[in-house]
Design a protein around this motif. Structure first.
Motif, short mmCIF file in Angstrom:
data_model
loop_
_atom_site.label_atom_id
_atom_site.label_comp_id
_atom_site.label_asym_id
_atom_site.label_seq_id
_atom_site.Cartn_x
_atom_site.Cartn_y
_atom_site.Cartn_z
N GLY A 44 0.77 -1.24 0.00
CA GLY A 44 0.00 0.00 0.00
C GLY A 44 0.80 1.28 0.00
O GLY A 44 0.29 2.32 0.42
N PHE A 67 -0.30 -1.90 -4.36
CA PHE A 67 -0.28 -3.06 -3.47
C PHE A 67 0.48 -4.22 -4.08
O PHE A 67 0.65 -4.32 -5.30
CB PHE A 67 -1.71 -3.51 -3.16
CG PHE A 67 -2.55 -2.45 -2.51
CD1 PHE A 67 -2.53 -2.26 -1.15
CD2 PHE A 67 -3.34 -1.62 -3.28
CE1 PHE A 67 -3.30 -1.27 -0.54
CE2 PHE A 67 -4.12 -0.63 -2.70
CZ PHE A 67 -4.08 -0.46 -1.33
N SER A 121 1.30 5.58 6.00
CA SER A 121 0.47 4.39 5.87
C SER A 121 1.30 3.17 6.17
O SER A 121 2.53 3.19 6.06
CB SER A 121 -0.13 4.29 4.46
OG SER A 121 0.84 3.89 3.51
N THR A 169 0.87 -1.53 6.67
CA THR A 169 0.06 -2.75 6.64
C THR A 169 0.01 -3.37 8.03
O THR A 169 1.05 -3.55 8.67
CB THR A 169 0.65 -3.76 5.64
OG1 THR A 169 0.56 -3.22 4.32
CG2 THR A 169 -0.12 -5.08 5.68
N ILE A 193 -4.89 -1.76 5.67
CA ILE A 193 -4.00 -0.67 5.32
C ILE A 193 -4.43 0.53 6.16
O ILE A 193 -5.55 1.02 6.02
CB ILE A 193 -4.06 -0.34 3.82
CG1 ILE A 193 -4.00 -1.62 2.98
CG2 ILE A 193 -2.96 0.63 3.44
CD1 ILE A 193 -2.79 -2.51 3.26
#
Length: 445
Positions: A79, A92, A419, A421, A437
């Motif tokens: 992401g 991704f 961001s 995961t 995400i």
């Protein structure tokens, strides 16, 4: 850092249309190529499979637009991304699609690709809320939500996967870094080509790096972002994984979005980052790159055992950017120690660093080259991600440069979008998916 605010997990809102185009059948590989183990010829000796990669909407494909009849559920990993041509991309790695999932009913498996892409719609992060991501019309294969994948695969890789993937063997292209803009409308990603061998009984997986491919990205079209596989394999399996962890654009005198200057890419080795560069126009030419030796630039490529780091450390995910607010470069990263933490360091230059397009800047200078001329500060904590549903470590962390417009730290402001995961420990077909995400807003001093 002055403040931070958790925005929470992103949600998916797939488009309701797809392009109903049936590509010609891929080739059938001879039996002696359908064996377990890496065969680099499957990448280098075959053209691009027309059954992979996002489609564009044009005069030919527009009449083929049809409705998706079943809203697909998506579970995906990775992401990272960035800003390109007015859109904020999230790119991704492994992505599975399923029939509609609800709180009480899990979806049925539809298909699996090694990469996908979505754009942020609504810009919810500007108001501190979780982001909504949307896959483009050109990414779907059919009316129920099977996917074509973002990165095109070669006919050799795709044909191998169609036969062998059910037994646990496949080739994957995993775009793992932030995008590197080339100009206002295109960007590149240096993505590893990986051979994945899974024991179907124990589920133990062995990942083998087989080289790096170069993807050229465009965005802003009606069908969604598109990646072209400009070079099937740019760097080889026995070389440094150049660019796979990312890079940085050195803008020339024409400024951000211009068509001059250089591209720098990082080589992530055991104890630090190596550095290579080429001109804006020559990213696809491996002979055009020069490499930092520790005291000079050379046409000789550094080896995976080189210690000519421009910065030392045990890096997993890396972003380096110029901060007009601080007039220097900042590195934001996660380490290999799986501590769910973002750190940062800054370049300790003895004077303000100015891009060539800035007032007072030297138009003949390559301002990014300063990252090899000065020392970096000591490591400092930026942000620790909260425990996710799976109560395990976070990874695939990065910044989304330019998200906050003029308020963004890369544009002279103070805000940054992070961001990462977060594994959930749940079935990928469940409502929470196998991964979430997650994003957070950071405000710098």
């Amino acid at each position: 850092m002055a403040a931070s605010s958790l925005q929470g997990p992103t949600s998916n809102q797939p488009t309701e249309e797809y392009i109903d185009w049936k590509p010609p059948a891929d080739i059938t590989l001879p039996a002696d190529l359908l064996t377990i183990g890496v065969n680099g010829d499957l990448t280098t000796d075959y053209g691009i499979s027309l059954d992979t990669g996002c489609l564009e909407i044009n005069a030919t494909t527009e009449p083929m637009i049809a409705n998706i009849t079943d809203t697909p559920h998506i579970s995906r990993d990775g992401g990272k991304g960035g800003y390109l041509n007015g859109e904020h991309l999230f790119v991704f790695c492994d992505t599975g699609s399923y029939t509609t999932t609800t709180a009480t009913t899990e979806g049925s498996f539809l298909g699996f690709v090694s990469s996908s892409v979505a754009i942020d719609i609504g810009m919810n992060g500007l108001s501190g809320n979780s982001l909504t991501l949307q896959d483009g019309i050109g990414q779907w294969t059919d009316n129920v939500g099977r996917m074509r994948g973002f990165s095109p695969m070669t006919q050799g890789e795709q044909s191998y996967n169609l036969v062998m993937q059910g037994n646990g063997e496949r080739y994957a292209v995993w775009p793992e870094s932030s995008i590197i803009p080339l100009d206002a409308e295109t960007a590149v990603m240096y993505a590893p080509i990986v051979y994945d061998n899974v024991n179907m009984t124990t589920k133990a997986a062995v990942f083998t790096y087989t080289g790096t491919t170069l993807l050229t990205l465009t965005a802003g079209g009606q069908g969604g972002p598109v990646a072209q596989r400009t070079v099937s394999k740019l760097f080889d399996e026995d070389e440094v994984e150049w660019g796979c962890v990312g890079g940085i654009r050195s803008w020339g005198p024409s400024g951000v979005g211009g068509t001059d200057g250089n591209v720098y890419i990082f080589g992530n080795v055991q104890d630090g980052l190596l550095l290579a560069r080429t001109s804006y126009a020559d990213t696809a030419d491996r002979d055009s790159y020069e490499y930092w030796t520790g005291n000079a630039w050379s046409s000789g490529m550094q080896s995976p055992t080189s210690t000519a780091y421009f910065i030392s450390g045990a890096f997993m995910d890396v972003d380096i950017f110029y901060s007009p607010r601080h007039l220097t470069f900042i590195i934001v990263y996660m380490t290999v120690y799986a501590d769910s933490t973002f750190y940062y360091r800054y370049l300790q230059a003895d004077k303000a660093i100015l891009p060539p397009s800035a007032p007072g800047g030297n138009q003949s200078s390559d301002y990014v080259e300063n990252i090899v001329k000065y020392q970096w500060s000591e490591q400092q904590l930026l942000y620790t991600t909260p425990a996710g549903l799976g109560n395990t470590y976070s990874y695939s962390g990065g910044i989304h440069q330019g998200y906050y417009g003029t308020d963004d730290i890369t544009n002279g402001g103070s805000k940054m979008l992070l961001s990462w995961t977060a594994p959930t420990g749940e079935n990928p077909a469940s409502e929470d998916s196998e991964y979430q995400i997650v994003t957070a807003e950071i405000i710098w001093e």
